[in-house]
Design a protein around this motif. Sequence first.
Motif, PDB file in Angstrom:
ATOM      1  N   TYR B  45       0.870  -1.211  -0.162  1.00  0.00           N
ATOM      2  CA  TYR B  45       0.182   0.027   0.233  1.00  0.00           C
ATOM      3  C   TYR B  45       0.730   1.048  -0.167  1.00  0.00           C
ATOM      4  O   TYR B  45       1.849   1.391   0.933  1.00  0.00           O
ATOM      5  CB  TYR B  45      -0.952   0.057   1.388  1.00  0.00           C
ATOM      6  CG  TYR B  45      -1.780   1.152   1.219  1.00  0.00           C
ATOM      7  CD1 TYR B  45      -3.158   1.042   0.575  1.00  0.00           C
ATOM      8  CD2 TYR B  45      -1.572   2.345   2.126  1.00  0.00           C
ATOM      9  CE1 TYR B  45      -3.752   2.394   0.591  1.00  0.00           C
ATOM     10  CE2 TYR B  45      -2.463   3.394   1.887  1.00  0.00           C
ATOM     11  CZ  TYR B  45      -3.496   3.312   1.415  1.00  0.00           C
ATOM     12  OH  TYR B  45      -4.228   4.435   1.013  1.00  0.00           O
ATOM     13  N   VAL B  46       0.568   2.150  -0.764  1.00  0.00           N
ATOM     14  CA  VAL B  46       1.308   3.337  -1.226  1.00  0.00           C
ATOM     15  C   VAL B  46       0.716   4.612  -0.405  1.00  0.00           C
ATOM     16  O   VAL B  46      -0.471   4.751  -0.631  1.00  0.00           O
ATOM     17  CB  VAL B  46       1.713   3.826  -2.489  1.00  0.00           C
ATOM     18  CG1 VAL B  46       2.170   5.124  -2.813  1.00  0.00           C
ATOM     19  CG2 VAL B  46       2.529   2.714  -2.966  1.00  0.00           C
ATOM     20  N   ALA B  47       1.189   5.024   0.548  1.00  0.00           N
ATOM     21  CA  ALA B  47       0.543   6.080   1.534  1.00  0.00           C
ATOM     22  C   ALA B  47       0.691   7.507   0.862  1.00  0.00           C
ATOM     23  O   ALA B  47       0.743   8.583   1.740  1.00  0.00           O
ATOM     24  CB  ALA B  47       0.990   5.978   2.996  1.00  0.00           C
ATOM     25  N   HIS B  48       0.849   7.764  -0.218  1.00  0.00           N
ATOM     26  CA  HIS B  48       0.978   8.864  -0.999  1.00  0.00           C
ATOM     27  C   HIS B  48      -0.043   9.204  -2.190  1.00  0.00           C
ATOM     28  O   HIS B  48      -0.698   8.154  -2.646  1.00  0.00           O
ATOM     29  CB  HIS B  48       2.087   8.901  -1.676  1.00  0.00           C
ATOM     30  CG  HIS B  48       3.374   8.696  -0.421  1.00  0.00           C
ATOM     31  ND1 HIS B  48       3.668   9.663   0.200  1.00  0.00           N
ATOM     32  CD2 HIS B  48       4.097   7.651  -0.398  1.00  0.00           C
ATOM     33  CE1 HIS B  48       4.485   9.202   1.042  1.00  0.00           C
ATOM     34  NE2 HIS B  48       4.930   7.882   0.779  1.00  0.00           N
ATOM     35  N   THR B  49      -0.329  10.423  -2.775  1.00  0.00           N
ATOM     36  CA  THR B  49      -1.395  10.770  -3.566  1.00  0.00           C
ATOM     37  C   THR B  49      -0.763  11.030  -5.015  1.00  0.00           C
ATOM     38  O   THR B  49      -1.535  11.241  -5.999  1.00  0.00           O
ATOM     39  CB  THR B  49      -2.071  12.032  -3.168  1.00  0.00           C
ATOM     40  OG1 THR B  49      -1.169  13.011  -2.873  1.00  0.00           O
ATOM     41  CG2 THR B  49      -2.987  11.440  -1.799  1.00  0.00           C
ATOM     42  N   ALA B  88      -0.860  17.997 -11.065  1.00  0.00           N
ATOM     43  CA  ALA B  88      -2.380  17.284 -11.195  1.00  0.00           C
ATOM     44  C   ALA B  88      -1.982  15.906 -12.004  1.00  0.00           C
ATOM     45  O   ALA B  88      -2.554  14.908 -11.682  1.00  0.00           O
ATOM     46  CB  ALA B  88      -3.168  18.030 -12.166  1.00  0.00           C
ATOM     47  N   HIS B  91      -1.017  13.016  -9.807  1.00  0.00           N
ATOM     48  CA  HIS B  91      -2.337  12.488  -8.959  1.00  0.00           C
ATOM     49  C   HIS B  91      -3.136  11.628  -9.891  1.00  0.00           C
ATOM     50  O   HIS B  91      -3.594  10.748  -9.366  1.00  0.00           O
ATOM     51  CB  HIS B  91      -3.275  13.668  -8.402  1.00  0.00           C
ATOM     52  CG  HIS B  91      -2.620  14.615  -7.266  1.00  0.00           C
ATOM     53  ND1 HIS B  91      -2.514  14.084  -5.944  1.00  0.00           N
ATOM     54  CD2 HIS B  91      -2.126  15.660  -7.179  1.00  0.00           C
ATOM     55  CE1 HIS B  91      -2.098  15.075  -5.384  1.00  0.00           C
ATOM     56  NE2 HIS B  91      -1.636  16.077  -6.105  1.00  0.00           N
ATOM     57  N   ILE B  92      -3.237  12.224 -11.133  1.00  0.00           N
ATOM     58  CA  ILE B  92      -4.335  11.190 -12.002  1.00  0.00           C
ATOM     59  C   ILE B  92      -3.562   9.866 -12.319  1.00  0.00           C
ATOM     60  O   ILE B  92      -4.082   8.671 -12.283  1.00  0.00           O
ATOM     61  CB  ILE B  92      -4.521  12.105 -13.167  1.00  0.00           C
ATOM     62  CG1 ILE B  92      -5.449  13.298 -12.991  1.00  0.00           C
ATOM     63  CG2 ILE B  92      -5.260  11.205 -14.337  1.00  0.00           C
ATOM     64  CD1 ILE B  92      -5.226  14.316 -13.935  1.00  0.00           C
ATOM     65  N   ALA B  94      -1.315   8.416 -10.665  1.00  0.00           N
ATOM     66  CA  ALA B  94      -1.480   7.593  -9.236  1.00  0.00           C
ATOM     67  C   ALA B  94      -2.756   6.774  -9.177  1.00  0.00           C
ATOM     68  O   ALA B  94      -2.775   5.576  -8.905  1.00  0.00           O
ATOM     69  CB  ALA B  94      -1.485   8.196  -8.107  1.00  0.00           C
ATOM     70  N   SER B  95      -3.982   7.359  -9.517  1.00  0.00           N
ATOM     71  CA  SER B  95      -5.208   6.546  -9.630  1.00  0.00           C
ATOM     72  C   SER B  95      -5.523   5.711 -10.814  1.00  0.00           C
ATOM     73  O   SER B  95      -6.232   4.586 -10.640  1.00  0.00           O
ATOM     74  CB  SER B  95      -6.287   7.512  -9.254  1.00  0.00           C
ATOM     75  OG  SER B  95      -6.305   8.150  -7.963  1.00  0.00           O
ATOM     76  N   ILE B  97      -2.864   3.881 -12.161  1.00  0.00           N
ATOM     77  CA  ILE B  97      -2.202   2.671 -11.783  1.00  0.00           C
ATOM     78  C   ILE B  97      -2.619   1.987 -10.279  1.00  0.00           C
ATOM     79  O   ILE B  97      -2.724   0.696 -10.265  1.00  0.00           O
ATOM     80  CB  ILE B  97      -0.609   3.158 -11.543  1.00  0.00           C
ATOM     81  CG1 ILE B  97      -0.068   3.191 -13.028  1.00  0.00           C
ATOM     82  CG2 ILE B  97       0.077   2.230 -10.878  1.00  0.00           C
ATOM     83  CD1 ILE B  97       0.192   1.758 -13.826  1.00  0.00           C
ATOM     84  N   THR B  99      -3.201   2.373  -6.059  1.00  0.00           N
ATOM     85  CA  THR B  99      -2.805   2.933  -4.655  1.00  0.00           C
ATOM     86  C   THR B  99      -2.058   1.439  -4.100  1.00  0.00           C
ATOM     87  O   THR B  99      -1.389   1.495  -3.069  1.00  0.00           O
ATOM     88  CB  THR B  99      -3.688   3.462  -3.904  1.00  0.00           C
ATOM     89  OG1 THR B  99      -3.854   4.790  -4.479  1.00  0.00           O
ATOM     90  CG2 THR B  99      -3.094   3.797  -2.526  1.00  0.00           C
ATOM     91  N   SER B 100      -2.660   0.222  -4.279  1.00  0.00           N
ATOM     92  CA  SER B 100      -2.174  -1.096  -3.696  1.00  0.00           C
ATOM     93  C   SER B 100      -2.355  -2.049  -4.843  1.00  0.00           C
ATOM     94  O   SER B 100      -2.867  -2.079  -5.707  1.00  0.00           O
ATOM     95  CB  SER B 100      -3.203  -1.327  -2.239  1.00  0.00           C
ATOM     96  OG  SER B 100      -4.358  -1.666  -2.875  1.00  0.00           O
ATOM     97  N   HIS B 132       3.860   0.701   2.679  1.00  0.00           N
ATOM     98  CA  HIS B 132       3.312  -0.200   3.802  1.00  0.00           C
ATOM     99  C   HIS B 132       3.153  -1.582   3.273  1.00  0.00           C
ATOM    100  O   HIS B 132       2.518  -1.846   2.134  1.00  0.00           O
ATOM    101  CB  HIS B 132       1.920   0.072   4.323  1.00  0.00           C
ATOM    102  CG  HIS B 132       2.089   1.592   4.903  1.00  0.00           C
ATOM    103  ND1 HIS B 132       1.725   1.561   6.294  1.00  0.00           N
ATOM    104  CD2 HIS B 132       2.023   2.806   4.431  1.00  0.00           C
ATOM    105  CE1 HIS B 132       1.795   2.834   6.750  1.00  0.00           C
ATOM    106  NE2 HIS B 132       2.059   3.610   5.724  1.00  0.00           N
TER     107      HIS B 132
END
Lengths: 138, 138, 138
Positions: B45-49, B88, B91-92, B94-95, B97, B99-100, B132
């Motif tokens: 789990y990646v705790a970043h945005t 931006a 952020h885009i 990241a979503s 690919i 977050t976990s 994480h």
Amino acid sequence: MTKTQGRSDVLTVSSRHRTDAIDITELVQERVTEAGVGDGLCTVYVAHTTAGVFINENADPDVPHDLLATLDHLVPWERNYRHAEGNAAAHIKASLIGTSQSIPVRANRLELGRWQGIFFAEFDGPRERQVHVSVIGR
Amino acid sequence: MTKTQGRSDVLTVSSRHRTDAIDITELVQERVTEAGVGDGLCTVYVAHTTAGVFINENADPDVPHDLLATLDHLVPWERNYRHAEGNAAAHIKASLIGTSQSIPVRANRLELGRWQGIFFAEFDGPRERQVHVSVIGR
Amino acid sequence: MTKTQGRSDVLTVSSRHRTDAIDITELVQERVTEAGVGDGLCTVYVAHTTAGVFINENADPDVPHDLLATLDHLVPWERNYRHAEGNAAAHIKASLIGTSQSIPVRANRLELGRWQGIFFAEFDGPRERQVHVSVIGR
């Protein structure tokens, strides 16, 4: 005190085309039933780098068709990729769709919505593929 | 009656470029080994945005390169985004690919396919990041 | 010997537009608190085929706006889709964003990063929707 249970199985899926979507919902539910985990989490995991798994409508076959066609449009097979094996697009689409899906389990049933099915997504077929079904819970 | 075990650890990853892919497979496997969970599920789990995690081929570095380059093409750094911080696109991506990633564990080993590796994906580096690793099972 | 615990609940979310992002972080955390699972994994699962869930910054509302606008750009509502119901784009965007997200839980708290929130993503609203929150651990 509850008993922790779990089970992991491997499904074999045979894709029929270079790009393909195969409904594996029933096969996954069978593994959940066999696992005997009343409440928990089922993870469907694709152990390949040019295939994936997604959840979407399995009533109209045009839905997975449109999804795969849009991925072809966004990530064309031919582009100035570096990967020399010629299947870079398949690797990229695998990571956009995802390597696994997790579905809650309650009373031995996948908590899928009314229209949801689980699809194996082939991006470099036809091939025989392996899908892991892991159930964890109590 | 089986024993429920679990463990959660945090890895620190240092990215080297604005966009970067770092193979963390060995680091995750070490945490799985230490957790002592024979059979279960590992969640990375990646705790970043503005960062994410994906699973893909780790034999040829051109594969993660092509994936990141395609994301740059689909989500260019400069566009008429509203977010005023200038990142931006990160952020885009990241979503897109994710977050976990969740990977089944059997006999203390991640059930990765032969060619699969776990990559931390940086989209707004270079930075020091936290990942994480949570293992749950029995 | 630890006790295995778990709980599964359903949240109802009302979207306000055809495309919408709704911050459900607090609702999910409430379910985690009620579940009483100290350490484990929380899975947020959307039981629909034209909606999804993502994790991203919830401080600046421009971040989810830019994400949804980019998805609209990549997957326009009108294209030569086959699916006859007119909402093919919503199905496709659901699978690109993802049907579920899993977040580690430690000491009864979601291990979200400082800037992370959990968003329900509507792609064919406005509608009333169901989101499953499953917590598993010990």
